[in-house]
Design a protein around this motif. Structure first.
Motif, PDB file in Angstrom:
ATOM      1  N   LEU A 100     -10.959  17.396  -6.690  1.00  9.11           N
ATOM      2  CA  LEU A 100     -10.640  17.303  -5.259  1.00  9.11           C
ATOM      3  C   LEU A 100      -9.134  17.260  -5.063  1.00  9.11           C
ATOM      4  O   LEU A 100      -8.431  16.575  -5.803  1.00  9.11           O
ATOM      5  N   ARG A 101      -8.652  17.979  -4.056  1.00  9.36           N
ATOM      6  CA  ARG A 101      -7.247  17.842  -3.689  1.00  9.36           C
ATOM      7  C   ARG A 101      -7.094  16.551  -2.897  1.00  9.36           C
ATOM      8  O   ARG A 101      -7.964  16.206  -2.115  1.00  9.36           O
ATOM      9  N   ILE A 102      -6.009  15.856  -3.110  1.00 14.04           N
ATOM     10  CA  ILE A 102      -5.788  14.610  -2.386  1.00 14.04           C
ATOM     11  C   ILE A 102      -4.584  14.782  -1.479  1.00 14.04           C
ATOM     12  O   ILE A 102      -3.538  15.242  -1.899  1.00 14.04           O
ATOM     13  N   ARG A 103      -4.784  14.454  -0.217  1.00 16.48           N
ATOM     14  CA  ARG A 103      -3.655  14.523   0.714  1.00 16.48           C
ATOM     15  C   ARG A 103      -3.265  13.112   1.116  1.00 16.48           C
ATOM     16  O   ARG A 103      -4.079  12.215   1.123  1.00 16.48           O
ATOM     17  N   SER A 104      -1.988  12.956   1.458  1.00 15.60           N
ATOM     18  CA  SER A 104      -1.586  11.646   1.945  1.00 15.60           C
ATOM     19  C   SER A 104      -2.070  11.508   3.391  1.00 15.60           C
ATOM     20  O   SER A 104      -2.217  12.525   4.066  1.00 15.60           O
ATOM     21  N   THR A 156       0.863  -1.174   0.000  1.00 19.58           N
ATOM     22  CA  THR A 156       0.000   0.000   0.000  1.00 19.58           C
ATOM     23  C   THR A 156       0.899   1.223   0.000  1.00 19.58           C
ATOM     24  O   THR A 156       1.602   1.478   0.973  1.00 19.58           O
ATOM     25  N   VAL A 157       0.920   1.942  -1.100  1.00 17.81           N
ATOM     26  CA  VAL A 157       1.688   3.191  -1.140  1.00 17.81           C
ATOM     27  C   VAL A 157       0.812   4.263  -0.518  1.00 17.81           C
ATOM     28  O   VAL A 157      -0.321   4.441  -0.918  1.00 17.81           O
ATOM     29  N   TRP A 158       1.327   4.940   0.483  1.00 19.75           N
ATOM     30  CA  TRP A 158       0.462   5.989   1.023  1.00 19.75           C
ATOM     31  C   TRP A 158       1.022   7.393   0.942  1.00 19.75           C
ATOM     32  O   TRP A 158       0.342   8.360   1.182  1.00 19.75           O
ATOM     33  N   GLN A 159       2.249   7.522   0.506  1.00 15.38           N
ATOM     34  CA  GLN A 159       2.734   8.874   0.246  1.00 15.38           C
ATOM     35  C   GLN A 159       3.879   8.842  -0.755  1.00 15.38           C
ATOM     36  O   GLN A 159       4.757   7.981  -0.679  1.00 15.38           O
ATOM     37  N   ILE A 160       3.856   9.792  -1.676  1.00 11.22           N
ATOM     38  CA  ILE A 160       5.005  10.007  -2.559  1.00 11.22           C
ATOM     39  C   ILE A 160       5.310  11.493  -2.485  1.00 11.22           C
ATOM     40  O   ILE A 160       4.408  12.324  -2.555  1.00 11.22           O
ATOM     41  N   THR A 161       6.564  11.820  -2.305  1.00 13.53           N
ATOM     42  CA  THR A 161       6.907  13.247  -2.248  1.00 13.53           C
ATOM     43  C   THR A 161       7.503  13.683  -3.575  1.00 13.53           C
ATOM     44  O   THR A 161       7.935  12.852  -4.382  1.00 13.53           O
ATOM     45  N   ASN A 200      -7.080   6.946 -12.872  1.00 12.62           N
ATOM     46  CA  ASN A 200      -6.960   6.988 -11.421  1.00 12.62           C
ATOM     47  C   ASN A 200      -5.893   8.040 -11.096  1.00 12.62           C
ATOM     48  O   ASN A 200      -4.716   7.790 -11.281  1.00 12.62           O
ATOM     49  N   THR A 201      -6.339   9.202 -10.659  1.00 10.37           N
ATOM     50  CA  THR A 201      -5.400  10.321 -10.469  1.00 10.37           C
ATOM     51  C   THR A 201      -5.124  10.610  -8.996  1.00 10.37           C
ATOM     52  O   THR A 201      -4.685  11.703  -8.657  1.00 10.37           O
ATOM     53  N   GLN A 202      -5.382   9.630  -8.125  1.00  7.95           N
ATOM     54  CA  GLN A 202      -5.170   9.900  -6.689  1.00  7.95           C
ATOM     55  C   GLN A 202      -3.715  10.300  -6.418  1.00  7.95           C
ATOM     56  O   GLN A 202      -3.456  11.273  -5.739  1.00  7.95           O
ATOM     57  N   GLN A 225     -12.043   8.675  -0.371  1.00 12.03           N
ATOM     58  CA  GLN A 225     -11.381   9.941  -0.730  1.00 12.03           C
ATOM     59  C   GLN A 225     -11.803  10.473  -2.095  1.00 12.03           C
ATOM     60  O   GLN A 225     -10.976  10.926  -2.879  1.00 12.03           O
ATOM     61  N   GLY A 226     -13.095  10.369  -2.352  1.00 12.16           N
ATOM     62  CA  GLY A 226     -13.624  10.974  -3.572  1.00 12.16           C
ATOM     63  C   GLY A 226     -13.427  10.165  -4.833  1.00 12.16           C
ATOM     64  O   GLY A 226     -13.724  10.636  -5.924  1.00 12.16           O
TER      65      GLY A 226
END
Ligand code: FES
Lengths: 463, 115
Positions: A440-444, A85-90, A264-266, A414-415
């Motif tokens: 929608l803006r998506i936050r990690s 599960t990837v939950w953040q990419i910087t 899928n643009t999350q 998350q939308g």
């Protein structure tokens, strides 16, 4: 603290991600491929590596095409991390993920996002009832559950709907009916693009043969249907709709919805990359160049996540994104970059030729773009289309503001299944373009994580 | 309704959902195993207690949520293992909690999810 550093990290092991990994590895880059599923393939080739002869027979030749990519990936030196599960990419290429409930991270010089497509939201009355699934879900059940829907009613439009119906026929369980939303005038509008369709004649021929198979199997098709409702109290019991001025009702406990797929643009939104509203496909796509490079110099997007093109196009885009990344990393020369990409670009253009025709022949239905007030559009928080219209009347201009008005897009998904609908409704109500209304803006975290995983991650951060 | 494409050839295991025993092929997504056994309602929503079941089968909609070892998970992303004990998410008392106080509650439940 030491962290693994790779030349190229790829997110998603569908056709685009697998092709990118194979290409990058073969040209000497260190590659890591992160994927949510236990096995490579993405949704389109899901489980192809372990499919039974019966599944192959039912799912057909196009599914079996995934074999070559899966085999090449397994033979390559690319590191494949599954069940991730990837939950953040910087923006600097740091990727935080969980694996077996363990938080971990890695770094990459170039990132290729290949997270594919999701079903376009299909907000219809009753679409939240148990027994109502996306058509894609029914196909996934054939691939990874060994199950086929029985006496199901298919609702919506698009080439995938015919493919799934034909697969159900092959499985000996033809759909009870197909309630199709595309109209004669959609087909007429599409005819302007017949030239392109003829260049992509293989797709057209395949579509026509699928339709012929359905006819032979005696599947009843109602095209140009409107006012579709799923009826039932605790689960789906029937579908009602209007067709040629008549009101019809079909009993069924399984309804499969499809209005095409959208990128899928999350992840690309969480990275705050530039996106634009694509009029033809009625969805947001990340802004990319020919090689998939986004508005960030280290992030490329390949496959359906960059715009819907299908599996063959996705694999070619994956190769191109890999070549672009290799070139930026100076792992290939200018000459190699140019000579290797030219033939791929040419093939991709041919494969894409049929798209404008398909986009116009099978547009999302007016009923789902402009749902009636009582229709739930945010499944998680049960916000209705009428709620969104009330927010618009109160001055709400965009989906991020709508979240504050009434929680649409704030639930666990998350939308993913309301964002586009919220944009469409607000755009129509306010008379402002979808582009300006925005997404929608998506936050990690991009996907929910447990507190334990977060805590472990933070400890690691401070170690 | 969903029916098997063929007679299962893999290892069959048993698991428990909401107090009932089920058998399924090891490794099958839990949501598929339940759908195949005729269970299509997995939970009820916190907002209106409406029934819900799997919708996307690909980890995107979060409508298939269940509980395993007190952690909320997506049933479509959880492979079946032998002896797995799966519970329904406790039904919220909708009448007791005004919707205004939902934000806090929902945020917490989101953090407690495991994808
Ligand atoms: S069915 Fe959609 S997340 Fe599981």
């Amino acid at each position: 603290m030491s962290r693994d550093i790779y030349d190229i990290a790829i997110i998603g092991a569908g056709p685009a991600g697998m092709a990118a990994a194979i290409e990058a590895d073969r040209r000497g880059a260190s590659v890591v491929l992160l994927d949510e599923q236990p096995r490579p393939g993405g949704q389109i080739y899901r489980n192809v590596g372990i499919a039974t002869p019966r599944q192959r027979e039912v799912l057909g030749q196009d599914y079996a095409k995934g074999d070559a990519l899966v085999t090449a990936l397994e033979r390559s030196g690319a590191k494949h991390l599954s069940d991730i599960t990837v939950w953040q990419i910087t923006g600097t290429g740091r990727i935080a993920y969980s694996r077996k409930n363990q938080a971990e991270q890695l770094e990459a010089r170039q990132v290729i996002v290949a997270t594919g497509a999701t079903e376009r939201p299909v907000p219809l009355p009753g679409w939240t009832l148990p027994g109502v699934l996306t058509a894609g879900a029914a196909q996934i059940l054939m691939k990874s559950g060994g199950l086929v829907a029985e006496d199901a009613v298919l609702v919506g439009s698009g080439p995938l709907l015919y493919l799934i119906a034909a697969q159900m026929v092959a499985a000996g369980s033809p759909p009870k009916a197909m309630i199709e939303t595309q109209t004669g005038s959609d087909l007429q509008a599409a005819m302007k693009h017949l030239g392109g369709a003829l260049r992509g004649w293989r797709y057209l021929a395949k579509g026509l043969s699928l339709i012929a198979q359905l006819k032979r199997a005696g599947v009843r098709r109602y095209t140009g249907a409107g006012d579709i409702k799923v009826l039932g109290s605790d689960r789906a019991e029937a579908v009602s709709f209007t067709w040629k001025g008549r009101e019809l009702r079909i009993e069924t406990d399984t309804v499969l919805l499809h209005q095409g797929v959208v990128p899928n643009t999350q992840i690309t939104r969480s990275l705050q990359l530039d996106h634009r509203y694509e009029e033809d496909q009625r969805c947001f796509v990340p802004v990319t160049d020919t090689f998939g490079l986004s508005s960030s110099p280290i992030v490329s997007v390949a496959g359906d996540g960059a715009g819907i093109g299908g599996a063959a196009v996705a694999a070619l885009s994956g190769q191109l994104a890999a070549l672009g990344a290799l070139h930026r990393l100076d792992l290939i020369t200018n000459e190699t970059f140019e000579t290797s990409s030219a033939p791929i670009l040419e093939t991709r253009a041919k494969e894409l030729a049929v798209r404008p025709f398909l986009d116009r022949a099978y547009p999302p239905s007016q009923q789902t773009l402009k749902p009636v007030d009582t229709t739930i559009i945010c499944r998680c928080e049960e916000v209705t289309a009428g709620d969104i219209r009330r927010y618009a009347a109160l001055g709400c201009k965009g989906p991020n503001q709508a979240k504050a008005f009434g929680r649409s897009g704030m639930g666990p998904c998350q939308g993913r299944y309301c964002g586009l609908t919220v944009t469409e409704i607000l755009s129509a109500e306010n008379g402002i373009s979808q582009q300006e209304t925005g997404a929608l803006r998506i936050r990690s975290p991009i996907k929910p994580v447990t507190l334990g995983e977060l805590a472990a991650y933070q400890e690691e951060e401070h170690a | 309704m969903f029916t098997p494409l063929e007679t299962a050839s893999g290892r069959q295991v048993t698991f428990n959902f909401d107090g009932r025993e089920f058998t399924a092929q090891e490794g099958t997504p839990l949501a598929a195993a339940l759908l195949g056994a005729g269970v299509s309602e997995f939970r009820s929503t916190p907002v209106s207690a409406s029934p819900r079941g799997p919708f996307c089968m690909m980890g995107a909609c979060f409508d298939c949520l269940v509980q395993i070892d007190d952690v909320t998970v997506q049933a479509c992303m959880t492979p079946v293992r032998d002896g797995l004990v799966v519970k329904r998410i406790p039904r919220p008392d909708v009448s007791a909690e005004p919707h205004d106080s939902a934000p806090q509650g929902s945020e917490n439940s989101r953090e407690a999810l495991r994808a």
